[in-house]
Design an enzyme around this catalytic site. Structure first.
Site, mmCIF file in Angstrom:
data_model
loop_
_atom_site.group_PDB
_atom_site.id
_atom_site.type_symbol
_atom_site.label_atom_id
_atom_site.label_comp_id
_atom_site.label_asym_id
_atom_site.label_seq_id
_atom_site.Cartn_x
_atom_site.Cartn_y
_atom_site.Cartn_z
ATOM 1 C CG ASP A 1 -1.746 55.694 7.630
ATOM 2 O OD1 ASP A 1 -2.894 56.011 7.250
ATOM 3 O OD2 ASP A 1 -1.341 54.890 8.277
ATOM 4 C CG HIS B 1 -3.200 57.053 13.114
ATOM 5 N ND1 HIS B 1 -3.001 55.888 13.757
ATOM 6 C CD2 HIS B 1 -3.292 56.425 11.934
ATOM 7 C CE1 HIS B 1 -2.736 54.801 13.166
ATOM 8 N NE2 HIS B 1 -3.137 55.325 11.968
ATOM 9 C CB ILE C 1 -3.197 54.933 18.753
ATOM 10 C CG1 ILE C 1 -3.657 54.425 17.425
ATOM 11 C CG2 ILE C 1 -3.982 54.455 19.951
ATOM 12 C CD1 ILE C 1 -3.753 52.653 17.452
ATOM 13 N N GLY D 1 1.655 52.902 13.896
ATOM 14 C CA GLY D 1 2.772 51.774 14.004
ATOM 15 C C GLY D 1 4.156 52.166 13.135
HETATM 16 C C1 LIG Z 1 -0.716 49.491 2.846
HETATM 17 C C2 LIG Z 1 -0.684 48.373 4.043
HETATM 18 C C3 LIG Z 1 -1.197 48.719 5.097
HETATM 19 C C4 LIG Z 1 -0.741 48.812 6.370
HETATM 20 C C5 LIG Z 1 -1.568 49.079 7.532
HETATM 21 C C6 LIG Z 1 -2.085 50.451 7.620
HETATM 22 C C7 LIG Z 1 -2.971 50.872 8.782
HETATM 23 C C8 LIG Z 1 -2.165 51.321 10.160
HETATM 24 C C9 LIG Z 1 -2.697 51.223 11.374
HETATM 25 C C10 LIG Z 1 -1.994 51.372 12.491
HETATM 26 O O1 LIG Z 1 -0.810 52.059 12.443
HETATM 27 S S1 LIG Z 1 -2.470 50.762 13.981
HETATM 28 C C11 LIG Z 1 -1.099 51.151 15.153
HETATM 29 C C12 LIG Z 1 -0.141 50.183 15.139
HETATM 30 N N1 LIG Z 1 -0.516 49.068 15.819
HETATM 31 C C13 LIG Z 1 -0.779 48.644 16.746
HETATM 32 O O2 LIG Z 1 -0.832 49.439 17.491
HETATM 33 C C14 LIG Z 1 -1.094 47.120 17.221
HETATM 34 C C15 LIG Z 1 -0.289 46.769 18.474
HETATM 35 N N2 LIG Z 1 -0.788 45.277 18.695
HETATM 36 C C16 LIG Z 1 -1.652 44.780 19.363
HETATM 37 O O3 LIG Z 1 -2.403 45.695 19.858
HETATM 38 C C17 LIG Z 1 -2.029 43.229 19.839
HETATM 39 O O4 LIG Z 1 -0.742 42.694 19.489
HETATM 40 C C18 LIG Z 1 -3.127 42.705 18.595
HETATM 41 C C19 LIG Z 1 -2.590 42.896 17.073
HETATM 42 C C20 LIG Z 1 -4.380 43.279 18.945
HETATM 43 C C21 LIG Z 1 -3.043 41.445 18.934
HETATM 44 O O5 LIG Z 1 -3.138 40.865 20.199
HETATM 45 P P1 LIG Z 1 -3.925 39.753 20.773
HETATM 46 O O6 LIG Z 1 -3.724 39.770 22.151
HETATM 47 O O7 LIG Z 1 -5.302 39.919 20.116
HETATM 48 O O8 LIG Z 1 -3.550 38.432 19.840
HETATM 49 P P2 LIG Z 1 -2.786 37.292 20.472
HETATM 50 O O9 LIG Z 1 -4.182 36.532 21.186
HETATM 51 O O10 LIG Z 1 -1.694 37.366 21.259
HETATM 52 O O11 LIG Z 1 -2.362 36.359 19.152
HETATM 53 C C22 LIG Z 1 -3.660 35.837 18.350
HETATM 54 C C23 LIG Z 1 -2.908 35.345 17.036
HETATM 55 O O12 LIG Z 1 -2.233 36.686 16.267
HETATM 56 C C24 LIG Z 1 -0.939 36.484 15.993
HETATM 57 N N3 LIG Z 1 -0.607 37.808 16.443
HETATM 58 C C25 LIG Z 1 -0.502 38.420 17.522
HETATM 59 N N4 LIG Z 1 -0.119 39.909 17.347
HETATM 60 C C26 LIG Z 1 0.272 40.024 16.125
HETATM 61 C C27 LIG Z 1 0.900 41.138 15.388
HETATM 62 N N5 LIG Z 1 1.036 42.120 15.917
HETATM 63 N N6 LIG Z 1 1.121 40.788 14.121
HETATM 64 C C28 LIG Z 1 0.973 39.516 13.511
HETATM 65 N N7 LIG Z 1 0.353 38.661 14.020
HETATM 66 C C29 LIG Z 1 0.003 38.779 15.273
HETATM 67 C C30 LIG Z 1 -0.443 35.530 17.179
HETATM 68 O O13 LIG Z 1 0.720 35.279 16.672
HETATM 69 C C31 LIG Z 1 -1.619 34.476 17.244
HETATM 70 O O14 LIG Z 1 -1.499 33.679 16.315
HETATM 71 P P3 LIG Z 1 -1.175 32.013 16.650
HETATM 72 O O15 LIG Z 1 0.290 32.215 17.397
HETATM 73 O O16 LIG Z 1 -2.100 31.731 17.457
HETATM 74 O O17 LIG Z 1 -1.162 31.485 15.470
#
Ligand SMILES: CCCCCCC/C=C/C(=O)SCCNC(=O)CCNC(=O)[C@H](O)C(C)(C)COP(=O)(O)OP(=O)(O)OC[C@H]1O[C@@H](n2cnc3c(N)ncnc32)[C@H](O)[C@@H]1OP(=O)(O)O
Length: 314
Positions: free
Chosen positions: A213, A218, A233, A236
């Protein structure tokens, strides 16, 4: 609800869900398995750890190195065009604002330490959260040699700024899988069965990325800044790898083949160099976990692991 807040981030659900990915084939070796294990901290605290050396070394003449169950989380990245969510018609978003939201993994048979894999991918979910769009990519992987199914990954990505594409008052939400497939859990209020502490290295993401990745979020400070972080960062899936390694060590006697399924939600970013403190509760056949970053006392990941057989000593 109509168009989204970030220009160029327009999503057409019909087009996105009708997209068909080409089948992909790739091979991996024991070297890839060992580099992955080092990327998720195996032997990082103790180079002769008896429950971890087998991930990177043929200990006591063992014929194959052992494979961490989260190694298969790399498989969706082996697509010939990279991430898999580029060039999907109707899926327009700002790549620098993409975050990994969740990961669900099912492992159906022991993971070989080398092999050739065929991937079949599809979009399994699309949700409008207003400020963000959520896309779920499901990848089923088969062993080329026998045609047997090996594992399934469902990767959830959170596309900041790409929501607001619903054309009715009800926010758009669609999945191709039954909602009860993912076990609903809450973090117990009781004392954890085990607490595990692990420090990530400052260079952790630079090592982990060698497993496939290469997203500059990152590694590149200027890209991290565009993505609204003070510095690069941690992936994940790197954090998830640390945590599941701790679960295997604490509840499976270091035997990775005991893991059946894994779920994790990324709650907050982790900076490489931070210390992960994972609390785990045994609720057989599952282990519920929550990981906090010690330096900021913030929860960064929570989920569960389903285990085939819990050792009777626990
Ligand atoms: C080939 C496959 C592809 C894979 C991807 C590859 C790319 C890799 C990238 C990374 O590794 S990035 C590093 C790892 N991830 C993170 O660091 C993210 C950490 N999380 C956050 O920062 C937060 O949780 C967020 C994702 C920004 C969301 O926070 P926010 O405050 O904006 O959300 P809420 O207002 O609480 O919720 C809104 C809505 O979204 C739903 N939700 C919240 N968090 C998540 C989540 N982590 N995953 C899925 N859904 C999420 C939450 O339930 C709310 O929905 P409703 O309840 O309103 O329906």
């Amino acid at each position: 609800m109509e168009s989204s807040s970030i220009s160029g981030s327009k999503i057409d659900p019909k087009l996105v869900l009708s997209h068909k990915f080409a089948e992909d084939e790739f091979s991996y070796s024991e070297r890839d398995v060992a580099i992955y294990a080092l990327g998720v901290g195996a032997c990082g605290a103790d180079a002769v750890d008896t429950k971890e050396l087998h991930y990177v070394y043929h200990r006591d003449g063992q014929p194959f190195i052992k494979v961490l169950p989260t190694f298969v989380s790399l498989f969706p990245f082996k697509k010939s065009n990279g991430l898999g969510l580029v060039d999907v018609p109707g899926l327009n978003y700002e790549p620098s604002l993409l975050l990994h939201g969740q990961q669900y993994i099912e492992v159906y048979r022991p993971i070989p330490s080398s092999g050739t894999i065929i991937n079949n991918a599809s979009i399994a979910g699309l949700h409008d959260k207003g400020k963000a769009a959520i896309v779920e990519l499901e990848t089923t992987s088969y062993l080329k040699e026998t045609g047997e199914i090996l594992c399934m990954n469902r990767s959830t990505v959170f596309l900041r700024g790409a929501g607001g594409f619903s054309d009715s008052s009800k926010p758009y939400s669609y999945t191709t899988y039954p909602p009860n497939q993912i076990f609903r859990f809450s973090i117990p209020k009781s004392k954890p069965t085990v607490v595990y502490e692990d420090r990530t290295q400052n260079s952790q993401a630079l090592v982990y990325r060698l497993s496939g990745d290469y997203n500059p979020l990152h590694s590149d400070p200027s890209i991290a800044e565009i993505a609204r972080f003070s510095r690069p960062i941690q992936h994940g899936l790197c954090t998830l790898g640390f945590v599941i390694r701790a679960v295997v060590k604490s509840f499976c006697n270091g035997e990775p083949a005991a893991v059946k399924s894994i779920f994790g939600r990324f709650l907050l970013h982790v900076y490489p160099g931070e210390t992960l403190v994972t609390e785990m509760w045994l609720q057989a056949p599952r282990v519920i976990y929550q990981t906090k970053v010690k330096e900021r006392n913030k929860a960064v990941l929570s989920g569960y692991v389903e285990i085939k057989q819990i050792p009777s000593s626990l």
